[in-house]
Scaffold this active site. Sequence first.
Site, PDB file in Angstrom:
ATOM      1  N   CYS A  61      44.000  63.854 -38.072  1.00 28.16           N
ATOM      2  CA  CYS A  61      42.858  65.074 -37.994  1.00 28.16           C
ATOM      3  C   CYS A  61      42.743  65.562 -39.430  1.00 28.16           C
ATOM      4  CB  CYS A  61      42.951  66.065 -36.958  1.00 28.16           C
ATOM      5  SG  CYS A  61      42.616  65.461 -35.466  1.00 28.16           S
TER       6      CYS A  61
ATOM      7  N   CYS B  19      47.266  67.732 -36.689  1.00 30.02           N
ATOM      8  CA  CYS B  19      47.911  66.188 -36.883  1.00 30.02           C
ATOM      9  C   CYS B  19      47.546  65.203 -38.136  1.00 30.02           C
ATOM     10  CB  CYS B  19      47.789  65.144 -35.473  1.00 30.02           C
ATOM     11  SG  CYS B  19      46.455  64.507 -35.625  1.00 30.02           S
TER      12      CYS B  19
ATOM     13  N   GLU C  39      40.399  68.969 -33.156  1.00 31.98           N
ATOM     14  CA  GLU C  39      39.558  69.037 -34.413  1.00 31.98           C
ATOM     15  C   GLU C  39      38.606  67.866 -34.467  1.00 31.98           C
ATOM     16  OE1 GLU C  39      42.820  68.950 -33.907  1.00 31.98           O
ATOM     17  OE2 GLU C  39      43.790  70.002 -35.386  1.00 31.98           O
TER      18      GLU C  39
ATOM     19  N   ILE D 213      40.919  66.313 -25.745  1.00 32.85           N
ATOM     20  CA  ILE D 213      40.441  65.486 -24.340  1.00 32.85           C
ATOM     21  C   ILE D 213      41.288  64.357 -24.065  1.00 32.85           C
ATOM     22  CG2 ILE D 213      38.610  64.433 -23.566  1.00 32.85           C
ATOM     23  CD1 ILE D 213      36.753  66.219 -25.224  1.00 32.85           C
TER      24      ILE D 213
ATOM     25  N   CYS E 163      41.947  64.437 -30.289  1.00 36.01           N
ATOM     26  CA  CYS E 163      42.466  65.983 -30.639  1.00 36.01           C
ATOM     27  C   CYS E 163      41.028  67.084 -30.776  1.00 36.01           C
ATOM     28  CB  CYS E 163      42.914  66.035 -31.943  1.00 36.01           C
ATOM     29  SG  CYS E 163      44.529  65.239 -31.813  1.00 36.01           S
TER      30      CYS E 163
END
Length: 130
Positions: free
Chosen positions: A88, A85, A54, A42, A52
């Site tokens: 995350c 990333c 996740e 988002i 992210c």
Amino acid sequence: MPSDLFDAARAAMARAYAPYSKFPVGAALRTEDGRVFTGANIEVASYPEGWCAETTALGHYVMGGGGRITEIAVVAEKMDRITPCGGCRQRLAEFTQADTLLHLCDQNGIVETVTMGEMLPHGFAGDTLK
Ligand code: THU
């Protein structure tokens, strides 16, 4: 992995709000009792405020009551075998174990399965903070 987790991640990706990067990502987490929590990235016009896929999935997981996560699938529309990333990885590690499975996917399904321990070796652990 039953392909339903990949399907759930891909369905989540379709709900991404990524007008700036145009890089939709989807994630799905399964708990040991069979529940599946999904998320997409988002974005926000003030770019650093976006988040992210996740992280969205983890929010749904926590608000859904949590539980032991057994496997995770991540997929991106424009990248084969996406890896989470760094931020995350740390967020996922907060709610998983070193042997939790992480499925890295392309448009058709799993490309590679790794463990969270492989994805985030030597991650910061909060045990001593509790
Ligand atoms: N993104 C994710 O959703 N998950 C990742 O692990 C890597 C990056 C998103 C964030 C941003 O909306 C877009 O991909 C481009 O960086």
